[in-house]
Scaffold this motif. Structure first.
Motif, mmCIF file in Angstrom:
data_model
loop_
_atom_site.group_PDB
_atom_site.id
_atom_site.type_symbol
_atom_site.label_atom_id
_atom_site.label_comp_id
_atom_site.label_asym_id
_atom_site.label_seq_id
_atom_site.Cartn_x
_atom_site.Cartn_y
_atom_site.Cartn_z
ATOM 1 N N LEU A 67 -37.452 12.146 -18.039
ATOM 2 C CA LEU A 67 -36.141 12.689 -18.405
ATOM 3 C C LEU A 67 -35.024 11.764 -17.942
ATOM 4 N N ALA A 68 -35.172 11.228 -16.734
ATOM 5 C CA ALA A 68 -34.156 10.299 -16.222
ATOM 6 C C ALA A 68 -34.140 9.015 -17.043
ATOM 7 N N ASN A 69 -35.320 8.508 -17.410
ATOM 8 C CA ASN A 69 -35.404 7.283 -18.198
ATOM 9 C C ASN A 69 -34.822 7.471 -19.600
ATOM 10 N N ALA A 70 -34.967 8.690 -20.137
ATOM 11 C CA ALA A 70 -34.432 8.972 -21.479
ATOM 12 C C ALA A 70 -32.912 8.875 -21.512
ATOM 13 N N ARG A 71 -32.282 9.035 -20.360
ATOM 14 C CA ARG A 71 -30.828 8.887 -20.283
ATOM 15 C C ARG A 71 -30.423 7.420 -20.281
ATOM 16 N N ALA A 94 -27.285 11.150 -28.281
ATOM 17 C CA ALA A 94 -26.899 12.412 -27.637
ATOM 18 C C ALA A 94 -26.893 12.314 -26.120
ATOM 19 N N LEU A 95 -27.812 11.540 -25.557
ATOM 20 C CA LEU A 95 -27.921 11.443 -24.100
ATOM 21 C C LEU A 95 -27.097 10.294 -23.531
ATOM 22 N N GLU A 96 -26.295 9.660 -24.387
ATOM 23 C CA GLU A 96 -25.436 8.547 -23.983
ATOM 24 C C GLU A 96 -26.237 7.461 -23.261
ATOM 25 N N PRO A 97 -27.281 6.937 -23.912
ATOM 26 C CA PRO A 97 -28.124 5.931 -23.253
ATOM 27 C C PRO A 97 -27.391 4.613 -23.064
ATOM 28 N N SER A 124 -25.697 -0.843 -25.709
ATOM 29 C CA SER A 124 -26.352 -2.114 -25.995
ATOM 30 C C SER A 124 -27.491 -1.894 -26.992
ATOM 31 N N TYR A 125 -27.700 -2.855 -27.878
ATOM 32 C CA TYR A 125 -28.737 -2.746 -28.898
ATOM 33 C C TYR A 125 -29.860 -3.752 -28.657
ATOM 34 N N LEU A 126 -31.088 -3.266 -28.745
ATOM 35 C CA LEU A 126 -32.263 -4.124 -28.833
ATOM 36 C C LEU A 126 -32.807 -3.905 -30.233
ATOM 37 N N PHE A 127 -32.642 -4.923 -31.082
ATOM 38 C CA PHE A 127 -32.866 -4.756 -32.513
ATOM 39 C C PHE A 127 -34.140 -5.494 -32.913
ATOM 40 N N VAL A 128 -35.166 -4.731 -33.302
ATOM 41 C CA VAL A 128 -36.448 -5.299 -33.713
ATOM 42 C C VAL A 128 -36.489 -5.346 -35.233
ATOM 43 N N SER A 129 -36.671 -6.543 -35.783
ATOM 44 C CA SER A 129 -36.612 -6.654 -37.244
ATOM 45 C C SER A 129 -37.299 -7.923 -37.723
ATOM 46 N N HIS A 130 -37.810 -7.846 -38.953
ATOM 47 C CA HIS A 130 -38.309 -9.048 -39.628
ATOM 48 C C HIS A 130 -37.264 -9.583 -40.606
ATOM 49 N N ASP A 131 -36.189 -8.809 -40.816
ATOM 50 C CA ASP A 131 -35.160 -9.153 -41.791
ATOM 51 C C ASP A 131 -34.088 -10.011 -41.115
#
Length: 270
Positions: free
Chosen positions: A89-93, A171-174, A208-215
Motif C-alpha cells: 500500500l505504501a509503495n502504491a503511493r 488517484a494516489l498522487e504517485p 515523473s514518467y517511465l515510458f516503455v515503448s517500441h514506438d
C-alpha cells in the motif's frame, strides 16, 4: 508549473538483474545489470524490441516482479518487489503503472467511478462526499466527466478507457507513473490526444514518467531521456534526441531503420 530537473533523482535503479528459469535447467537473464536514474518531474523512455527486457524492468520498478538482484530506490525508499500488504500500500503511493490494455486494471463489473472510489477508500478512508469530489476532479483531469463515472468499462471507447486507467493511476498522487505501451493500441488521432493529455498532466503535477515503448515517434514526443535495451542489457543511453538522431550502437540504428518512412507501402504478395 516549471519542472526543475536539477533536483535529486526520484528513481534510481542500480545493477538490476532478473533471471527466469529456462528449458533443460538453463537460466535466462531477462534483465542484466541494468542501471539508470529518472529525474523528479522527468520523462525517461525504455525502448527495445520484444523480448529486450523493457517490460520486465518496468514491472520490477512497479513491484509486480521481484528482482533476482539489484535495487530500486524511489524517492529515498528502497522497494522490495512483492511484499506485505502494508508495504504494498505504501509503495502504491510511490509508483503506479498504466498498461496497454486498460481492462487489466479496470473491473468490468464496476462503474469506473465506483472503481476509483474503492481505491481511494482503501488508501485514505474518506467519506462519501470527499470520495465523490475527488473522483470528479480526477476524471476532469483526464478530459472526462460525471457521465463517464457511471459507465462500465465496456461502454467506453478504447481512448476513454485508457483515460480512466490514467485517472485511476493518478488517484494516489504517485511520484512515478509507468506507461507500458500505454498508447500503442489506440488509433493515431486518439493516441495524439492521450499524449497531449500526458504532457499536460506532467506539467501540472510534476509526476515523473517511465515510458516503455517500441514506438520511437511516441518516445520522441513524450520523453527527454532514453535507454535502449537489447537482450536485457543497456546498450545505449542519453537524451532522446541524441539517441534517436545520432545513434552510436548498430542495434539502435537498426531499430530506427525499421521505422516505416513517409510514403511507405507494404509489398504485395506475388
Amino acid at each position: 508549473m516549471t519542472i526543475d530537473h536539477a533536483q535529486q533523482p526520484v528513481l534510481t535503479v542500480d545493477k538490476l538483474v532478473k533471471v527466469f528459469p529456462g528449458p533443460a535447467g538453463h537460466e535466462h537473464p531477462a534483465v542484466n545489470q541494468v542501471s539508470f536514474t529518472l529525474e523528479s518531474g522527468g520523462s525517461l523512455a525504455i525502448v527495445g524490441e520484444s523480448g529486450s527486457g523493457k517490460t520486465t524492468t518496468a514491472r520490477i520498478v512497479a513491484g509486480l516482479e521481484t528482482a533476482t538482484s539489484g535495487t530500486v530506490d524511489v524517492d529515498g525508499r528502497v522497494l522490495a518487489g512483492r511484499s506485505r500488504r502494508r508495504t504494498r500500500l505504501a509503495n502504491a503511493r510511490l509508483v503506479q503503472m498504466v498498461f496497454q490494455d486498460p481492462f487489466g486494471s479496470l473491473d468490468p463489473r464496476q462503474s469506473v467511478g465506483a472503481g476509483i472510489k474503492e481505491l481511494l477508500a482503501v488508501h485514505f478512508g474518506w467519506g462519501t462526499a470527499q470520495l465523490t469530489e475527488r473522483v470528479t476532479a480526477l476524471l476532469q483531469q483526464v478530459g472526462l466527466d460525471e457521465r463517464h463515472a457511471n459507465k462500465l468499462p465496456r461502454n467506453l471507447s478504447g481512448g476513454q478507457r485508457q483515460r480512466v486507467a490514467i485517472a485511476r493511476a493518478l488517484a494516489l498522487e504517485p511520484k512515478i507513473l509507468i506507461l507500458d505501451e500505454a498508447v500503442s493500441a489506440l488509433d493515431v488521432s486518439v493516441q495524439a490526444q492521450v499524449l497531449n493529455l500526458l504532457a499536460d498532466i506532467r506539467e501540472a503535477t510534476g509526476v515523473s514518467y517511465l515510458f516503455v515503448s517500441h514506438d520511437l515517434g511516441v518516445v520522441r514526443q513524450i520523453t527527454e531521456t532514453c535507454i535502449v535495451l537489447n537482450q536485457g542489457k543497456i546498450i545505449e543511453s542519453g537524451s532522446t534526441a541524441q539517441v534517436l538522431d545520432s545513434p552510436e550502437h548498430p542495434y539502435t540504428q537498426a531499430l530506427i531503420d525499421a521505422v516505416p518512412k513517409p510514403g511507405w507501402k507494404p509489398r504485395r504478395r506475388t
